[in-house]
Motif scaffolding. Structure first.
Motif, PDB file in Angstrom:
ATOM      1  N   ASN A 169      18.837  17.084 -43.297  1.00 37.13           N
ATOM      2  CA  ASN A 169      19.055  17.555 -41.934  1.00 37.13           C
ATOM      3  C   ASN A 169      20.190  18.580 -41.828  1.00 37.13           C
ATOM      4  N   ALA A 170      20.560  19.205 -42.959  1.00 42.62           N
ATOM      5  CA  ALA A 170      21.596  20.249 -42.901  1.00 42.62           C
ATOM      6  C   ALA A 170      21.031  21.577 -42.431  1.00 42.62           C
ATOM      7  N   GLY A 171      19.696  21.691 -42.403  1.00 37.93           N
ATOM      8  CA  GLY A 171      19.080  22.923 -41.931  1.00 37.93           C
ATOM      9  C   GLY A 171      18.571  23.820 -43.040  1.00 37.93           C
ATOM     10  N   LYS A 172      18.342  23.271 -44.234  1.00 33.73           N
ATOM     11  CA  LYS A 172      17.888  24.092 -45.357  1.00 33.73           C
ATOM     12  C   LYS A 172      16.504  24.678 -45.099  1.00 33.73           C
ATOM     13  N   SER A 173      15.580  23.853 -44.613  1.00 39.84           N
ATOM     14  CA  SER A 173      14.219  24.334 -44.367  1.00 39.84           C
ATOM     15  C   SER A 173      14.201  25.426 -43.311  1.00 39.84           C
ATOM     16  N   SER A 174      15.003  25.246 -42.271  1.00 40.58           N
ATOM     17  CA  SER A 174      15.075  26.267 -41.217  1.00 40.58           C
ATOM     18  C   SER A 174      15.656  27.568 -41.763  1.00 40.58           C
ATOM     19  N   LEU A 175      16.647  27.446 -42.631  1.00 40.59           N
ATOM     20  CA  LEU A 175      17.271  28.632 -43.203  1.00 40.59           C
ATOM     21  C   LEU A 175      16.282  29.362 -44.112  1.00 40.59           C
ATOM     22  N   ALA A 177      13.007  29.303 -43.891  1.00 38.05           N
ATOM     23  CA  ALA A 177      11.992  29.919 -43.043  1.00 38.05           C
ATOM     24  C   ALA A 177      12.520  31.176 -42.375  1.00 38.05           C
ATOM     25  N   ALA A 178      13.808  31.165 -41.968  1.00 41.49           N
ATOM     26  CA  ALA A 178      14.383  32.312 -41.274  1.00 41.49           C
ATOM     27  C   ALA A 178      14.629  33.492 -42.216  1.00 41.49           C
ATOM     28  N   LEU A 179      14.927  33.201 -43.493  1.00 39.41           N
ATOM     29  CA  LEU A 179      15.254  34.262 -44.439  1.00 39.41           C
ATOM     30  C   LEU A 179      14.036  34.790 -45.193  1.00 39.41           C
ATOM     31  N   SER A 180      12.970  33.979 -45.288  1.00 42.61           N
ATOM     32  CA  SER A 180      11.858  34.343 -46.167  1.00 42.61           C
ATOM     33  C   SER A 180      10.522  34.225 -45.454  1.00 42.61           C
ATOM     34  N   ARG A 181       9.479  34.322 -46.282  1.00 45.22           N
ATOM     35  CA  ARG A 181       8.118  34.228 -45.753  1.00 45.22           C
ATOM     36  C   ARG A 181       7.556  32.818 -45.849  1.00 45.22           C
ATOM     37  N   ALA A 218      14.469  28.632 -53.284  1.00 46.12           N
ATOM     38  CA  ALA A 218      13.858  27.303 -53.308  1.00 46.12           C
ATOM     39  C   ALA A 218      14.635  26.360 -52.399  1.00 46.12           C
ATOM     40  N   ASP A 219      13.898  25.659 -51.558  1.00 46.14           N
ATOM     41  CA  ASP A 219      14.480  24.598 -50.735  1.00 46.14           C
ATOM     42  C   ASP A 219      14.334  23.292 -51.506  1.00 46.14           C
ATOM     43  N   ILE A 220      15.458  22.801 -52.049  1.00 45.55           N
ATOM     44  CA  ILE A 220      15.446  21.562 -52.815  1.00 45.55           C
ATOM     45  C   ILE A 220      15.584  20.396 -51.842  1.00 45.55           C
ATOM     46  N   PRO A 221      14.772  19.342 -51.969  1.00 45.95           N
ATOM     47  CA  PRO A 221      14.876  18.212 -51.042  1.00 45.95           C
ATOM     48  C   PRO A 221      16.302  17.695 -50.921  1.00 45.95           C
ATOM     49  N   GLY A 222      16.628  17.200 -49.735  1.00 46.09           N
ATOM     50  CA  GLY A 222      17.987  16.775 -49.430  1.00 46.09           C
ATOM     51  C   GLY A 222      18.562  15.773 -50.407  1.00 46.09           C
ATOM     52  N   ILE A 223      19.776  16.046 -50.861  1.00 44.58           N
ATOM     53  CA  ILE A 223      20.476  15.146 -51.766  1.00 44.58           C
ATOM     54  C   ILE A 223      21.153  14.053 -50.950  1.00 44.58           C
ATOM     55  N   ILE A 224      21.174  12.837 -51.480  1.00 41.90           N
ATOM     56  CA  ILE A 224      21.935  11.762 -50.855  1.00 41.90           C
ATOM     57  C   ILE A 224      22.991  11.302 -51.842  1.00 41.90           C
ATOM     58  N   GLU A 225      23.967  10.571 -51.360  1.00 39.41           N
ATOM     59  CA  GLU A 225      25.010  10.063 -52.245  1.00 39.41           C
ATOM     60  C   GLU A 225      24.376   9.142 -53.288  1.00 39.41           C
ATOM     61  N   PRO A 308      32.870  31.684 -51.432  1.00 40.60           N
ATOM     62  CA  PRO A 308      32.643  32.514 -50.245  1.00 40.60           C
ATOM     63  C   PRO A 308      31.917  31.701 -49.168  1.00 40.60           C
ATOM     64  N   VAL A 309      32.214  31.985 -47.914  1.00 37.64           N
ATOM     65  CA  VAL A 309      31.605  31.252 -46.798  1.00 37.64           C
ATOM     66  C   VAL A 309      31.007  32.257 -45.818  1.00 37.64           C
ATOM     67  N   VAL A 310      29.769  31.985 -45.380  1.00 37.99           N
ATOM     68  CA  VAL A 310      29.105  32.812 -44.376  1.00 37.99           C
ATOM     69  C   VAL A 310      28.658  31.901 -43.242  1.00 37.99           C
ATOM     70  N   GLN A 311      29.082  32.237 -42.023  1.00 36.38           N
ATOM     71  CA  GLN A 311      28.638  31.461 -40.852  1.00 36.38           C
ATOM     72  C   GLN A 311      27.241  31.921 -40.452  1.00 36.38           C
ATOM     73  N   VAL A 312      26.334  30.928 -40.238  1.00 36.13           N
ATOM     74  CA  VAL A 312      24.962  31.267 -39.853  1.00 36.13           C
ATOM     75  C   VAL A 312      24.438  30.289 -38.810  1.00 36.13           C
ATOM     76  N   SER A 313      23.425  30.753 -38.144  1.00 38.12           N
ATOM     77  CA  SER A 313      22.627  29.880 -37.286  1.00 38.12           C
ATOM     78  C   SER A 313      21.174  30.159 -37.611  1.00 38.12           C
ATOM     79  N   ALA A 314      20.566  29.253 -38.377  1.00 38.06           N
ATOM     80  CA  ALA A 314      19.166  29.443 -38.748  1.00 38.06           C
ATOM     81  C   ALA A 314      18.292  29.433 -37.507  1.00 38.06           C
ATOM     82  N   LYS A 315      18.717  28.687 -36.477  1.00 36.00           N
ATOM     83  CA  LYS A 315      17.932  28.561 -35.256  1.00 36.00           C
ATOM     84  C   LYS A 315      17.940  29.841 -34.433  1.00 36.00           C
TER      85      LYS A 315
END
Length: 438
Positions: A169-175, A177-181, A218-225, A308-315
């Motif tokens: 739920n960090a927004g990887k899939s949305s990111l 989708a927003a950056l690619s096809r 590649a969107d790698i499935p969410g990592i958990i502890e 390096p840090v970049v602020q984004v809003s995939a939404k």
């Protein structure tokens, strides 16, 4: 088609064909010369990387692969046909491990790349080969050798230039989708992504026009502890990160990004410490949900971690152009990355086992008073050579004796302390040692 990135298979190369023990026959020729032909080579089992396949699922249902045997040699010097090779088509990025040794036997990272993972047996030589000035009519031929058999573990590690890493739920899939096809499933709950998803990111100029530069993400499935210990989906997908040239840590600004970054790096370190050597940056996502001052304060804290840090809003699309251009600038050259990340693959040639000679004393034979002195010969390829004449051992004994002498076995036995009349044992083959220093 379901996604599968691990598969265990069994492979068997073809056996080499036996050489022929034959003599020429003609109407007016009572005793023709030896004319036995050679046996054919056994077929190899070959792994081949192809396009358009992103999962090992296509191989499910077929777990055993067998190449053809070589054909036997025949009279009139006719050579047996070689056995046909068998190809196993797999996705680019497939690594093959020998289950017994754990060694890498193939690592296919380019379309069309091939690697023999089970080598076919050698064809035996026909009796026509073994003629000499003192041996005009050899009544023996060489047998073919068995093809290699092994159990193989296939692991698919996706070939992607950039990998998105983050907690659910960090927004990887949305990111992505927003950056690619790519069109991944996107929802407001954890574990939406259950398998890696690839997308293509195109470079754009200041006006938003597409340029002729692109990379895969590649969107790698969410990592958990505890992912590095196999919890959740961890070990199933952490392997895919190892193929990426650049990592993006996707962090939710509304959570505790600094702590999450440290935890993510800890999981990667536990799985494979070299992953932290990859070029990386942080995408601070969901900035539309907080005040600009707070987002900047979080960015400054993250920057202290050395990335390096970049602020984004995939939404809402905020910062995506900056992130895209930053990625193109930071991506390392593929050639340099490939060289530094190449896996050590088991060589095709197998080093012959070292010669080892062991002495023992057996109980005296019937009618004898002294124990029998026996020298066991292990390694050096001698047992394998004897096996190639097992059907004709009595007739091939002289040839083998001369062969072993030329290859230094008699000298090795002499240095070990063998005496005239001692017994030499190679596998099930036994013969009397004689001291001939000529």
């Amino acid at each position: 088609m379901a996604f599968r990135d691990v598969l265990n298979i069994e492979v068997a190369a073809g056996n080499g064909g036996d050489g022929s023990m034959s003599f020429h026959r003609a109407k007016y020729l009572e005793k023709g010369g030896p004319d036995g032909g050679h046996g054919g080579r056994g077929g190899n089992v070959i792994l081949r990387a192809i396009e358009g396949v992103e999962s090992l699922e296509r191989l499910v249902g077929k777990r055993k692969f067998k190449a053809e045997n070589g054909r036997y040699g025949e009279g009139r010097l006719r050579q047996g046909a070689d056995g046909l090779d068998i190809y196993i088509d797999v996705p680019v990025g497939t690594t093959a491990f020998d289950e017994e040794s754990g060694k890498v036997i193939a690592d296919l990272v380019q379309v069309g790349q091939e690697k023999i993972i089970a080598k076919g047996g050698l064809g035996g030589r026909g009796n026509s080969t073994f003629t000499s000035s003192t041996r005009q009519a050899p009544r023996f031929a060489e047998l073919g050798t068995p093809g290699q058999k092994r159990r193989v573990r296939l692991e698919l590690r996706l070939i992607a230039d950039v990998g998105l890493v983050g907690y659910p739920n960090a927004g990887k899939s949305s990111l992505l989708a927003a950056l690619s096809r790519a069109n991944p499933a996107i929802a407001d709950y954890p574990f939406t992504t259950l398998s890696p998803i690839l997308g293509v990111v195109q470079r754009e100029d200041e006006r938003g026009n597409s340029l002729d530069e692109r990379f895969t993400m590649a969107d790698i499935p969410g990592i958990i502890e505890g992912a590095s210990e196999g919890k959740g989906l961890g070990l199933e997908f952490l392997r895919h990160i190892s193929r990426t040239r650049l990592l993006i840590y996707v962090l939710d600004v509304t959570r505790n990004p600094v702590e999450e970054l440290q935890q993510l790096q800890g999981e990667l370190r536990a799985y494979d410490p070299t992953l932290l050597d990859n070029v990386a940056l942080v995408a601070l996502n969901k900035v539309e949900l907080v005040e600009a001052d707070l987002a900047q304060m979080v960015e400054d804290e993250l920057a202290e971690q050395g990335l390096p840090v970049v602020q984004v809003s995939a939404k809402e699309g905020t910062g995506l152009a900056t992130l895209r251009e930053t990625l193109f600038q930071m991506l390392p050259e593929f050639e340099l990355w490939a060289q530094s990340n190449a896996l050590e693959v088991e060589p095709d040639t197998v080093v012959e086992e070292a010669l080892n000679i062991v002495f023992r004393e057996d109980p005296p034979a019937k009618g004898e008073t002294q124990p029998e002195r026996v020298w066991e010969v292990h390694g050096g390829g001698f047992e394998e050579r004897i096996m190639r004449f097992s059907r004709y051992l009595e007739d091939a004994a002289e040839y083998l004796g001369n062969l072993f002498k030329r290859q230094g076995l008699y000298n090795a036995l002499r240095r070990a302390g063998a005496r005239e009349g001692d017994t030499v044992e190679i596998g099930t083959f036994r013969f009397e040692y004689f001291d001939d220093e000529e």
